[in-house]
Design a protein around this motif. Structure first.
Motif, mmCIF file in Angstrom:
data_model
loop_
_atom_site.group_PDB
_atom_site.id
_atom_site.type_symbol
_atom_site.label_atom_id
_atom_site.label_comp_id
_atom_site.label_asym_id
_atom_site.label_seq_id
_atom_site.Cartn_x
_atom_site.Cartn_y
_atom_site.Cartn_z
ATOM 1 N N GLY A 11 38.062 17.344 20.756
ATOM 2 C CA GLY A 11 38.344 18.441 21.664
ATOM 3 C C GLY A 11 37.382 19.603 21.572
ATOM 4 N N ASP A 12 37.557 20.535 22.490
ATOM 5 C CA ASP A 12 36.717 21.724 22.626
ATOM 6 C C ASP A 12 37.626 22.940 22.550
ATOM 7 N N VAL A 13 37.689 23.590 21.398
ATOM 8 C CA VAL A 13 38.591 24.726 21.216
ATOM 9 C C VAL A 13 38.239 25.845 22.190
ATOM 10 N N HIS A 14 36.960 26.184 22.283
ATOM 11 C CA HIS A 14 36.540 27.263 23.176
ATOM 12 C C HIS A 14 36.956 26.985 24.616
ATOM 13 N N GLY A 15 36.690 25.786 25.099
ATOM 14 C CA GLY A 15 37.040 25.441 26.469
ATOM 15 C C GLY A 15 38.540 25.454 26.703
ATOM 16 N N THR A 16 39.304 24.978 25.729
ATOM 17 C CA THR A 16 40.766 24.971 25.845
ATOM 18 C C THR A 16 41.311 26.386 25.931
ATOM 19 N N VAL A 17 40.810 27.267 25.080
ATOM 20 C CA VAL A 17 41.287 28.653 25.077
ATOM 21 C C VAL A 17 40.884 29.358 26.364
ATOM 22 N N LEU A 18 39.658 29.138 26.826
ATOM 23 C CA LEU A 18 39.212 29.769 28.066
ATOM 24 C C LEU A 18 40.084 29.351 29.246
ATOM 25 N N ALA A 19 40.431 28.076 29.306
ATOM 26 C CA ALA A 19 41.294 27.601 30.389
ATOM 27 C C ALA A 19 42.658 28.301 30.328
ATOM 28 N N ASN A 20 43.187 28.500 29.131
ATOM 29 C CA ASN A 20 44.477 29.174 28.993
ATOM 30 C C ASN A 20 44.377 30.660 29.270
ATOM 31 N N ILE A 21 43.252 31.265 28.961
ATOM 32 C CA ILE A 21 43.042 32.670 29.319
ATOM 33 C C ILE A 21 43.054 32.833 30.838
ATOM 34 N N ARG A 22 42.452 31.898 31.538
ATOM 35 C CA ARG A 22 42.485 31.962 33.008
ATOM 36 C C ARG A 22 43.915 31.856 33.515
ATOM 37 N N ARG A 23 44.745 31.044 32.841
ATOM 38 C CA ARG A 23 46.152 30.925 33.238
ATOM 39 C C ARG A 23 46.905 32.228 32.972
ATOM 40 N N LEU A 24 46.607 32.872 31.861
ATOM 41 C CA LEU A 24 47.226 34.165 31.563
ATOM 42 C C LEU A 24 46.867 35.191 32.632
ATOM 43 N N ARG A 25 45.598 35.234 32.967
ATOM 44 C CA ARG A 25 45.155 36.203 33.968
ATOM 45 C C ARG A 25 45.790 35.918 35.325
ATOM 46 N N LYS A 26 45.864 34.642 35.701
ATOM 47 C CA LYS A 26 46.477 34.281 36.979
ATOM 48 C C LYS A 26 47.947 34.682 37.019
#
Length: 374
Positions: free
Chosen positions: A136-151
């Motif tokens: 897995g890609d920790v950075h990519g996973t967290v970034l995707a979840n940050i986008r969900r938080l912002r949305k």
């Protein structure tokens, strides 16, 4: 008076970060999850030490591995709030990899402050933060979840940790994190028993100094700064007359309850037997152990620490984190050489910058307002 209660509800983690001070999330005690009876005992035994408002911080390891208990804690807190006329504010520190729809909905409804750990760009983050299964890609996973938080409109803070080999990349990491929409950003060097090498410390200090300067310029221009922690400490002393005697409120304003019910001055002390303040399961808790450890920390002011007492930036600093002093020097009153070198340089540079900023009344008023003093 207790203001912030850390509940270490999961001494386990789905990541295996190379620099983790919690030794992979279990604090050297083996993986475990807090049980409902321990959570309830923590509230019942420690609530009398608090005032009308208590921040409850869900911590780990990765606390979202014990999501059911988190929900139970909020429900139990609601019962206590109604019975005891107390207000609970819930906070979460998470690695940001487990934010599914159910958890996001719960956070939006109940958790006021969310801090997500992310160390910079993909190369930096993934060098230090890895999934336990190795994939897995920790950075990519967290970034995707940050986008969900912002949305979803859920505010969040970011907390970055810089390993020694990335010291020269501090500013690049800060710029990356600053662009992700967090309400606040804090970056710190990785906790370690050994001191950083001289070249690494100089690179870190120089980079932080430039960030400090840019942050002050932003405040003077009415913009949000990137990293303002050290700047605010010095400005609060020089402008508002605040004297920092401690680096934090560990042991009195802050307490941490481990998954097994052991109580410690803060999360950094969890698993350190010499600083265990008892257990919420003990019949005589809170008792002598809590008072003794709290007194040791209360007496550990910069005016009483031998190496701090004569330092001319001691009231800007407040002293090194006692857990870090213990880790590096074996004594909560003995600051590490790297902490002192960094703090002296940054404090003196910041004081010089402030002299120019405070010469202008408009700038002085703007900085005072930013610090909450006007």
């Amino acid at each position: 008076m207790l203001r912030n209660l850390y509940l270490v509800i999961s001494q386990d983690c789905n990541l295996a970060c190379g620099y983790c001070y919690a030794q992979g999330g279990d604090f050297g005690r083996g993986a475990s999850l807090m049980k409902p009876e321990t959570m309830r005992a923590a509230f019942d035994r420690l609530l009398p030490l608090a005032g009308k408002t208590l921040a409850v911080s869900f911590f780990g390891g990765e606390p979202l591995l014990n999501f059911e208990l988190m929900k139970d804690a909020v429900a139990y807190g609601q019962q206590l709030a109604a019975r005891r006329d107390v207000r609970f504010v819930y906070c979460l520190t998470t690695n940001g990899t487990l934010l599914d729809d159910e958890r996001l909905a719960f956070l939006a409804a109940h958790v006021r402050h969310i801090a997500i750990s992310l160390d910079g760009g993909a190369a930096v983050t993934n060098a230090g933060r890895r999934f336990k299964d190795g994939g897995g890609d920790v950075h990519g996973t967290v970034l995707a979840n940050i986008r969900r938080l912002r949305k979803a409109g859920i505010p969040f803070a970011l907390r970055g940790t810089v390993m020694e080999q990335h010291a020269a990349g501090l500013e690049e990491a800060a710029r990356h994190l600053d662009g992700l929409g967090a309400v606040s950003l804090r970056i710190a060097p990785a906790a370690a028993a050994t001191e950083w090498r001289g070249d690494s410390l100089r690179a870190w200090t120089a980079g932080y100094g430039r960030l400090n300067r840019a942050s002050l310029e932003s405040i003077m221009a009415g913009r949000e700064p990137v990293v303002a922690n050290e700047l605010c400490k010095v400005a609060a002393h020089r402008l508002l007359g605040e004297r920092r005697l401690y680096p934090c409120a560990a042991g009195e304003g802050v307490l941490a309850v481990a998954a097994d019910g052991g109580v410690y001055p803060c999360d950094h002390f969890v698993g350190t037997d010499a600083f265990c303040m008892g257990s919420v399961h003990d019949r005589d808790f809170p008792g002598e152990a809590l008072r003794d450890v709290a007194a040791r920390l209360k007496g550990n002011t910069v005016e009483r620490r031998p190496k701090c007492a004569g330092c001319n930036v001691r009231y800007d600093c407040g002293g090194e984190c006692p857990a870090q002093s213990l880790l590096r020097c074996g004594d909560i009153a003995e600051p590490s050489a790297s902490h002192c070198a960094f703090t002296r340089k940054i404090a003196r540079e910041t004081a010089s910058l402030l002299e120019h900023a405070l010469a202008d009344e408009a700038g002085k008023a703007r900085l005072t307002a930013f610090l909450g003093g006007g």
